[in-house]
Design a protein around this motif. Structure first.
Motif, short mmCIF file in Angstrom:
data_model
loop_
_atom_site.label_atom_id
_atom_site.label_comp_id
_atom_site.label_asym_id
_atom_site.label_seq_id
_atom_site.Cartn_x
_atom_site.Cartn_y
_atom_site.Cartn_z
N MET A 1 5.54 -5.13 -11.85
CA MET A 1 7.14 -4.53 -12.20
C MET A 1 6.50 -3.67 -14.09
O MET A 1 7.05 -2.48 -13.48
CB MET A 1 8.12 -5.53 -12.93
CG MET A 1 9.26 -4.46 -13.40
SD MET A 1 10.25 -3.89 -12.34
CE MET A 1 10.93 -5.51 -10.82
N ALA A 2 5.66 -4.09 -14.76
CA ALA A 2 5.80 -3.09 -15.26
C ALA A 2 4.84 -2.00 -15.32
O ALA A 2 5.36 -0.78 -15.69
CB ALA A 2 5.17 -3.96 -16.42
N GLU A 21 -3.42 -2.97 -7.52
CA GLU A 21 -2.21 -3.76 -7.71
C GLU A 21 -3.25 -4.50 -6.59
O GLU A 21 -3.62 -4.33 -5.47
CB GLU A 21 -1.29 -3.71 -6.92
CG GLU A 21 -0.44 -5.28 -6.19
CD GLU A 21 -0.02 -6.04 -7.17
OE1 GLU A 21 0.57 -5.90 -8.89
OE2 GLU A 21 -0.77 -6.46 -7.01
N ARG A 22 -3.65 -6.24 -7.45
CA ARG A 22 -4.89 -6.90 -6.90
C ARG A 22 -3.78 -6.93 -5.49
O ARG A 22 -4.62 -7.52 -4.35
CB ARG A 22 -4.66 -8.00 -8.05
CG ARG A 22 -5.94 -8.69 -6.86
CD ARG A 22 -6.60 -10.00 -7.85
NE ARG A 22 -5.06 -10.79 -8.34
CZ ARG A 22 -5.01 -12.05 -9.71
NH1 ARG A 22 -6.42 -12.30 -10.00
NH2 ARG A 22 -4.06 -12.31 -9.55
N ASN A 29 8.43 -11.90 -7.50
CA ASN A 29 8.91 -13.48 -8.09
C ASN A 29 10.02 -13.45 -8.15
O ASN A 29 11.48 -12.36 -7.81
CB ASN A 29 7.80 -13.52 -9.22
CG ASN A 29 8.58 -12.72 -10.56
OD1 ASN A 29 9.62 -12.17 -10.43
ND2 ASN A 29 7.79 -12.30 -11.75
N TYR A 91 14.26 -8.55 -8.08
CA TYR A 91 12.59 -8.38 -8.53
C TYR A 91 12.24 -6.97 -7.16
O TYR A 91 11.98 -6.93 -7.52
CB TYR A 91 11.83 -9.30 -8.78
CG TYR A 91 10.30 -9.08 -9.01
CD1 TYR A 91 10.14 -9.47 -10.55
CD2 TYR A 91 9.38 -8.61 -8.18
CE1 TYR A 91 8.90 -8.92 -11.37
CE2 TYR A 91 7.90 -8.74 -9.05
CZ TYR A 91 7.93 -8.35 -10.37
OH TYR A 91 6.58 -8.03 -10.46
N ASP A 274 4.24 -9.43 -18.54
CA ASP A 274 4.73 -10.62 -19.31
C ASP A 274 2.73 -11.12 -19.86
O ASP A 274 2.63 -12.28 -19.86
CB ASP A 274 4.51 -11.51 -17.45
CG ASP A 274 5.46 -12.06 -17.95
OD1 ASP A 274 6.75 -12.05 -18.14
OD2 ASP A 274 5.63 -12.91 -16.75
N GLY A 286 12.70 -11.52 -18.77
CA GLY A 286 11.35 -11.43 -18.52
C GLY A 286 10.69 -10.14 -17.94
O GLY A 286 10.49 -9.49 -18.32
N MET A 287 11.88 -9.63 -17.13
CA MET A 287 11.94 -8.39 -16.50
C MET A 287 12.38 -7.48 -17.25
O MET A 287 11.65 -6.43 -17.14
CB MET A 287 12.54 -8.51 -14.63
CG MET A 287 12.52 -7.26 -14.51
SD MET A 287 12.63 -7.65 -12.51
CE MET A 287 14.75 -8.03 -12.61
C1 FAD Z 1 11.27 -17.99 -11.09
C2 FAD Z 1 11.13 -17.01 -12.48
C3 FAD Z 1 12.82 -16.31 -12.23
C4 FAD Z 1 12.45 -15.59 -13.11
N1 FAD Z 1 14.10 -14.68 -14.09
C5 FAD Z 1 13.81 -13.89 -14.31
C6 FAD Z 1 15.38 -13.05 -14.74
O1 FAD Z 1 16.22 -14.09 -13.99
N2 FAD Z 1 15.06 -12.12 -15.54
C7 FAD Z 1 13.71 -11.43 -15.75
O2 FAD Z 1 14.39 -10.64 -16.13
N3 FAD Z 1 13.13 -12.34 -15.92
C8 FAD Z 1 12.93 -13.38 -15.02
N4 FAD Z 1 12.17 -13.85 -14.81
C9 FAD Z 1 10.95 -13.34 -15.21
C10 FAD Z 1 10.02 -11.87 -14.84
O3 FAD Z 1 9.75 -12.43 -13.23
C11 FAD Z 1 8.74 -11.85 -15.52
O4 FAD Z 1 8.41 -11.40 -16.87
C12 FAD Z 1 8.35 -10.45 -14.67
O5 FAD Z 1 8.46 -10.26 -13.77
C13 FAD Z 1 7.41 -9.52 -15.88
O6 FAD Z 1 6.86 -8.05 -15.62
P1 FAD Z 1 5.35 -7.89 -15.10
O7 FAD Z 1 4.99 -6.90 -14.53
O8 FAD Z 1 4.41 -8.17 -16.64
O9 FAD Z 1 4.27 -8.94 -14.41
P2 FAD Z 1 4.96 -9.62 -13.16
O10 FAD Z 1 6.16 -9.24 -12.05
O11 FAD Z 1 3.56 -11.64 -12.68
O12 FAD Z 1 3.58 -8.60 -12.28
C14 FAD Z 1 2.39 -8.95 -12.61
C15 FAD Z 1 1.28 -8.22 -10.78
O13 FAD Z 1 -0.10 -7.73 -11.16
C16 FAD Z 1 -1.11 -8.20 -10.44
N5 FAD Z 1 -2.18 -8.79 -10.68
C17 FAD Z 1 -2.32 -10.34 -11.04
N6 FAD Z 1 -3.48 -9.54 -12.39
C18 FAD Z 1 -4.12 -8.60 -11.26
C19 FAD Z 1 -6.13 -7.48 -11.27
N7 FAD Z 1 -6.83 -9.17 -11.61
N8 FAD Z 1 -5.49 -6.65 -10.78
C20 FAD Z 1 -5.03 -6.36 -10.52
N9 FAD Z 1 -3.69 -6.75 -10.38
C21 FAD Z 1 -2.73 -7.57 -10.69
C22 FAD Z 1 0.35 -9.15 -9.56
O14 FAD Z 1 -0.76 -9.34 -8.21
C23 FAD Z 1 1.61 -8.44 -10.01
O15 FAD Z 1 1.75 -7.56 -9.06
C24 FAD Z 1 11.54 -14.92 -13.42
C25 FAD Z 1 10.06 -15.18 -13.40
C26 FAD Z 1 9.76 -16.13 -13.01
C27 FAD Z 1 8.66 -16.56 -11.80
#
Ligand code: FAD
Length: 371
Positions: A1-2, A21-22, A29, A91, A274, A286-287
C-alpha cells in the motif's frame, strides 16, 4: 500500500518511479478502515471517488463497550472539526484503486514477482540494486516499503525492537446482519478479550476477535457454540453477529506487535509504513499511517529531486521530523488502549476520540497541507 501510494504521488508530480513487488499478486492483508487523515491523502490524489465507487462504505460513528456496557461513542460529525466520516474499505479495494490509477501514469513502472537480491553500497549510499527479473537497477533514491519484516531496513542497518502482544487477533467475514449494518460496535472485556463487528461492503461483515493467547488456543479447538457463548458474554448488542460466528479454527489468526523505528532511513534510502511502525489494530490506523507517510515522503522526495537539491540529506530529516511525532503518538495510543482492557476506568480514560479518529492537529510541528 505504502509503496503504491508513494509511486502514485511521485508519478503525479512527473517523477519516474519503479515499484518492485516481490509477490506475484500484491499482499492483501486485513486492513479495512480508512480514517480522515488517510482519506485526505487519497482525496489529494483524486482517488476518493474510485474507492467509494468500488464499494468503500462511509460511516460516521462507532460505539464502544466494556463488559457489555456502553462506555463511549465516537461520532465523527460531532467530535471532529474536520473530516466527519471514515470509510470501510478493504485493503484489496483501496490497493486496486491505487494500482488502476498507476496504470494511467507512464512515469511509473509497477513490476510484480521481483526479488531484490543485493544492494550495491558506498557507505550509507546505495548505488544500485541487483534484482531477479531486471538485473542491476540504479536510481537516485531508494525506498523500503516492504512491510513489517522489511528486508531494506535490515540491509541499511536500522535495528528495531518488535514487541508482540499477548493478545492474538482472529479475522473472518460473514454474510451481513442487521446490527452491523446499523452501526460499528467495538467490545472489550476485563479478561482481555475484544470483538469488533463492521460491514465489508453491503453484503458481508467482518468479525475481529481478540483473546489472550491461552484462551485463544483453547477456543480454537472449541465448537462454534462455545465461541459464541464466550463472545455473547460481552458483545451485548450484537446477538445476530455473534450467532453467525463459526469455529475460531476457521478464522485467520494474526499476531500483533508494537514497533517504531528511531530512524526513517539512511543516505539515499527511506523507509515507510509497516517497515517503520507497527500499531495495534484497535486504532484501525496501520493502513492510514502508511498512506500518510507516503503523502509526506512524496513531498520530501520531490524537493530532493529538484536539480539544486542533489546530494542534500535534509529531505530525509524533514520527512522524519514531520512523520515521527504522529506515528509515535498513534503507536503509544494503541499500546495504552490495548493494555487497559482489564481495567474499565483505565480503558475509558485511555480512549481518546481525536486519536481514534486520526485527528493530527498539533502532533507534527511542521506538518504541511497535502498538495
Ligand atoms: C489482519 C490485519 C488487520 C489490519 N487492520 C487494519 C485496519 O483496520 N486499519 C488499518 O489502517 N490498518 C490495519 N492493518 C494494518 C495495515 O494492513 C498495515 O499497517 C499496512 O498494510 C501497511 O502497509 P505497508 O504498505 O507498509 O505494508 P504491507 O501492506 O505489508 O506491504 C508490504 C509489501 O511489500 C512486499 N514485500 C515484502 N518484502 C519484499 C521484498 N523483499 N521485495 C519486494 N517486495 C516486498 C509485500 O509483498 C507487500 O506487498 C491490519 C493489518 C492486519 C495484518
Amino acid at each position: 500500500m505504502a509503496g503504491a501510494v508513494l509511486a502514485l504521488a511521485l508519478g503525479r508530480k512527473g517523477r519516474r518511479v519503479i515499484v518492485l513487488e516481490r509477490a506475484a499478486t500484491p499482499a492483501l492483508n486485513g486492513a479495512d478502515v480508512l480514517k480522515p487523515a488517510g482519506i485526505a491523502v487519497l482525496r489529494s490524489l483524486g482517488l476518493l471517488e474510485s474507492v467509494l465507487a468500488r464499494g468503500g462504505r462511509k460511516r460516521t460513528s462507532v460505539q464502544i463497550f466494556h463488559d457489555g456496557t456502553r462506555v463511549a461513542e465516537l461520532d465523527y460529525r460531532r467530535d471532529l472539526d474536520e473530516g466527519n466520516y471514515f470509510i470501510l474499505a478493504p485493503y484489496a479495494l483501496v490497493l486496486t484503486s491505487v494500482l488502476e490509477a498507476l496504470k494511467e501514469l507512464p512515469e511509473v513502472t509497477y513490476l510484480t514477482s521481483q526479488e531484490v537480491t543485493s544492494l550495491q553500497r558506498d557507505g550509507s549510499w546505495v548505488m544500485g540494486m541487483q534484482t531477479s527479473g531486471r538485473g542491476l537497477l540504479r536510481a537516485r533514491y531508494y525506498v523500503g516499503a516492504d512491510g513489517a519484516m522489511s528486508w531494506v531496513r535490515a540491509q541499511i542497518g536500522i535495528e528495531v525492537q518488535r514487541q508482540t502482544y499477548a493478545q492474538k487477533l482472529y479475522f473472518a467475514k460473514f454474510p451481513a446482519v442487521a446490527s452491523v449494518d446499523e452501526l460499528n460496535r467495538l467490545y472489550v472485556d476485563s479478561s482481555g478479550a475484544l470483538a469488533y463487528f463492521y460491514p465489508v461492503g453491503f453484503d458481508a461483515f467482518r468479525a475481529v476477535l481478540g483473546f489472550e493467547e491461552a484462551e485463544g488456543d483453547r477456543l480454537v479447538s472449541a465448537t462454534a457454540e462455545v465461541l459464541q457463548a464466550r463472545v455473547r458474554s460481552f458483545a451485548s448488542q450484537s446477538q445476530d453477529a455473534v450467532a453467525a460466528l463459526t469455529e475460531l479454527a476457521g478464522f485467520a489468526r494474526i499476531p500483533v506487535a508494537r514497533m517504531h523505528a528511531a530512524e526513517y532511513g539512511r543516505g539515499n534510502v527511506a523507509l515507510l509504513g509497516d517497515a517503520i511502525h507497527n500499531v495495534h489494530p484497535i486504532t484501525g490506523q496501520g493502513m492510514n499511517l502508511s498512506i500518510e507517510d507516503a503523502g509526506e515522503l512524496a513531498c520530501c522526495l520531490d524537493e530532493a529531486l529538484e536539480p539544486g537539491a542533489r546530494g542534500s540529506a535534509s529531505w530525509l530529516e524533514r520527512y522524519r521530523v514531520r512523520r515521527w511525532p504522529i506515528n509515535e503518538a498513534v503507536v503509544q495510543y494503541g499500546h495504552g488502549l490495548c493494555s487497559s482492557l482489564k481495567d474499565r476506568e483505565q480503558f475509558i480514560a485511555s480512549f481518546d476520540r481525536q486519536m481514534q479518529a486520526s485527528r493530527r492537529g498539533g502532533l507534527a510541528p511542521q506538518a504541511r497541507q497535502q498538495q
